[in-house]
Design a protein around this motif. Structure first.
Motif, mmCIF file in Angstrom:
data_model
loop_
_atom_site.group_PDB
_atom_site.id
_atom_site.type_symbol
_atom_site.label_atom_id
_atom_site.label_comp_id
_atom_site.label_asym_id
_atom_site.label_seq_id
_atom_site.Cartn_x
_atom_site.Cartn_y
_atom_site.Cartn_z
ATOM 1 N N LEU A 46 -10.867 -13.314 -5.015
ATOM 2 C CA LEU A 46 -9.847 -13.933 -5.864
ATOM 3 C C LEU A 46 -8.975 -14.904 -5.079
ATOM 4 N N ALA A 47 -8.777 -14.614 -3.786
ATOM 5 C CA ALA A 47 -7.919 -15.481 -2.968
ATOM 6 C C ALA A 47 -8.477 -16.899 -2.865
ATOM 7 N N LYS A 48 -9.800 -17.038 -3.018
ATOM 8 C CA LYS A 48 -10.424 -18.360 -2.939
ATOM 9 C C LYS A 48 -10.270 -19.148 -4.237
ATOM 10 N N LYS A 49 -9.995 -18.430 -5.331
ATOM 11 C CA LYS A 49 -9.984 -19.082 -6.651
ATOM 12 C C LYS A 49 -8.595 -19.199 -7.263
ATOM 13 N N MET A 50 -7.630 -18.401 -6.783
ATOM 14 C CA MET A 50 -6.301 -18.412 -7.397
ATOM 15 C C MET A 50 -5.228 -18.132 -6.368
ATOM 16 N N ASP A 51 -3.993 -18.251 -6.810
ATOM 17 C CA ASP A 51 -2.841 -18.022 -5.946
ATOM 18 C C ASP A 51 -2.851 -16.594 -5.403
ATOM 19 N N ARG A 52 -2.396 -16.424 -4.153
ATOM 20 C CA ARG A 52 -2.427 -15.109 -3.508
ATOM 21 C C ARG A 52 -1.600 -14.080 -4.262
ATOM 22 N N ILE A 53 -0.451 -14.495 -4.777
ATOM 23 C CA ILE A 53 0.413 -13.571 -5.503
ATOM 24 C C ILE A 53 -0.291 -13.033 -6.750
ATOM 25 N N VAL A 54 -0.978 -13.909 -7.470
ATOM 26 C CA VAL A 54 -1.696 -13.505 -8.684
ATOM 27 C C VAL A 54 -2.845 -12.565 -8.331
ATOM 28 N N SER A 55 -3.581 -12.902 -7.273
ATOM 29 C CA SER A 55 -4.725 -12.065 -6.876
ATOM 30 C C SER A 55 -4.256 -10.669 -6.458
ATOM 31 N N ASN A 56 -3.134 -10.580 -5.752
ATOM 32 C CA ASN A 56 -2.603 -9.274 -5.346
ATOM 33 C C ASN A 56 -2.228 -8.431 -6.561
ATOM 34 N N PHE A 57 -1.658 -9.072 -7.565
ATOM 35 C CA PHE A 57 -1.276 -8.363 -8.790
ATOM 36 C C PHE A 57 -2.520 -7.782 -9.469
ATOM 37 N N ILE A 58 -3.569 -8.585 -9.575
ATOM 38 C CA ILE A 58 -4.804 -8.124 -10.224
ATOM 39 C C ILE A 58 -5.432 -6.972 -9.438
ATOM 40 N N VAL A 59 -5.408 -7.075 -8.103
ATOM 41 C CA VAL A 59 -5.986 -6.022 -7.254
ATOM 42 C C VAL A 59 -5.250 -4.700 -7.463
ATOM 43 N N VAL A 60 -3.931 -4.740 -7.596
ATOM 44 C CA VAL A 60 -3.153 -3.513 -7.837
ATOM 45 C C VAL A 60 -3.576 -2.844 -9.146
ATOM 46 N N ILE A 61 -3.752 -3.636 -10.189
ATOM 47 C CA ILE A 61 -4.163 -3.087 -11.492
ATOM 48 C C ILE A 61 -5.566 -2.481 -11.410
ATOM 49 N N VAL A 62 -6.492 -3.195 -10.763
ATOM 50 C CA VAL A 62 -7.866 -2.700 -10.616
ATOM 51 C C VAL A 62 -7.893 -1.413 -9.792
ATOM 52 N N LYS A 63 -7.089 -1.368 -8.742
ATOM 53 C CA LYS A 63 -7.035 -0.172 -7.894
ATOM 54 C C LYS A 63 -6.565 1.040 -8.690
ATOM 55 N N PHE A 64 -5.567 0.843 -9.534
ATOM 56 C CA PHE A 64 -5.068 1.949 -10.366
ATOM 57 C C PHE A 64 -6.170 2.447 -11.305
ATOM 58 N N CYS A 65 -6.899 1.541 -11.933
ATOM 59 C CA CYS A 65 -7.981 1.924 -12.851
ATOM 60 C C CYS A 65 -9.087 2.682 -12.124
ATOM 61 N N LEU A 66 -9.443 2.235 -10.930
ATOM 62 C CA LEU A 66 -10.477 2.913 -10.143
ATOM 63 C C LEU A 66 -10.034 4.310 -9.730
ATOM 64 N N CYS A 67 -8.762 4.455 -9.406
ATOM 65 C CA CYS A 67 -8.242 5.779 -9.046
ATOM 66 C C CYS A 67 -8.318 6.731 -10.234
ATOM 67 N N MET A 68 -8.057 6.247 -11.437
ATOM 68 C CA MET A 68 -8.162 7.076 -12.629
ATOM 69 C C MET A 68 -9.607 7.503 -12.870
ATOM 70 N N VAL A 69 -10.548 6.590 -12.637
ATOM 71 C CA VAL A 69 -11.969 6.934 -12.771
ATOM 72 C C VAL A 69 -12.343 8.019 -11.774
ATOM 73 N N LEU A 70 -11.847 7.895 -10.544
ATOM 74 C CA LEU A 70 -12.132 8.892 -9.503
ATOM 75 C C LEU A 70 -11.593 10.266 -9.896
ATOM 76 N N VAL A 71 -10.415 10.294 -10.504
ATOM 77 C CA VAL A 71 -9.838 11.568 -10.951
ATOM 78 C C VAL A 71 -10.761 12.260 -11.957
ATOM 79 N N PHE A 72 -11.318 11.511 -12.898
ATOM 80 C CA PHE A 72 -12.210 12.096 -13.902
ATOM 81 C C PHE A 72 -13.531 12.545 -13.271
#
Length: 278
Positions: A46-72
């Motif tokens: 994402l850092a190659k395609k968009m602003d670093r701040i935006v990419s970091n925000f998206i990564v945080v959301i994806v990380k939370f979703c993956l953690c929820m999948v791991l819990v299940f």
């Protein structure tokens, strides 16, 4: 409390589920490693395609979703009823949503900021009267740094509900230099000298210089206007402010007191290095 019964229940549980416990630990370790790898690859992509701040925000959301999948996944390994787990999480989510309405509003506003992109990292903005350079867009807050190196944290919902002035959004900006002289001043000479000073600055765009003269409150009001690249705005403003002030002193032009203070204040800011810090 019957401690012996509790101990027997614990030992029975581990003796009956020791294989599941091994798989649980392996899945937990592998899941954590896999989440880190995915987030790292996603961040770089994402850092190659968009602003670093935006990419970091998206990564945080994806990380939370993956953690929820791991819990299940872990719950399934331990033969825990995932339907019941979903019900518990849903009930907890409803309770939290009611008690944390402001926080959830900030999350939604953060997503809105990321999608609409009213500013990017290092843009100088003014939000609800607060000015600073954008350094971070978080899940809950947006962070600015002022000219004198103060950190300001704004809730995302305040950002989306307030007018946003982005001074760096456009490639060029107009510089305005204002001052007021006495009625006895030589207007033509001041205009000629001002134009000479402005065009001596290589950052001034060709043909962009104009000067507005008006009779105002017993004096002559001057407004010098010219265009520069946005990145050159502050340096050009401070340099030409100083040159105009010195030119007026050299011509013995009597300035209005408020105009003198304005010019002196801007020169003082330049010496302090505030706005050239960026």
């Amino acid at each position: 409390m019957d401690w012996q019964k509790l101990w027997n229940d614990i030992t029975t549980f581990f003796s009956n589920n020791w294989l599941n416990m091994i798989w649980f630990v392996l899945a937990l370790v592998l899941g954590i490693i896999l989440i880190k790898i995915i987030c790292s690859l996603l961040s770089k992509g994402l850092a190659k395609k968009m602003d670093r701040i935006v990419s970091n925000f998206i990564v945080v959301i994806v990380k939370f979703c993956l953690c929820m999948v791991l819990v299940f996944v872990l719950a399934g390994i331990m033969n825990i009823n995932t339907t019941g787990l979903v019900a518990v999480i849903s009930a907890a989510g409803l309770t939290l949503s009611l008690s944390l309405q402001d926080s959830l509003s900030n999350v939604a506003s953060g997503m809105l900021i990321v999608s609409q992109k009213p500013f990017k990292e290092k843009d100088y903005v003014e939000i609800d009267g607060v000015g600073g350079q954008i350094t971070r867009i978080g899940v809950f807050t947006t962070e600015l740094v002022t000219f004198d190196n103060r950190k300001i944290t704004l809730p995302n919902r305040s950002v989306t509900s307030s007018p946003i002035v982005n001074y760096d959004a456009m490639p060029t900006r107009r510089v305005d230099i204002k001052f007021k002289a006495s009625l006895s001043c030589e207007i033509d000479k001041i205009k000629a000298e001002s134009e000479k000073i402005i065009y001596e600055d290589p950052r001034t765009q060709k043909g962009s210089f104009t000067i507005v003269v008006d009779n105002l409150d017993g004096g002559v009001a001057f407004v010098i206007k010219y265009w520069v690249d946005t990145a050159d705005y502050w340096d050009s403003l401070f340099l030409n402010n100083e040159k105009i002030f010195k030119m007026l002193q050299k011509l013995d032009v009597a300035l209005n007191v408020s105009a003198v203070r304005l010019l002196e204040d801007r020169l003082s800011e330049k010496k302090d290095g505030d706005k050239t810090a960026f």
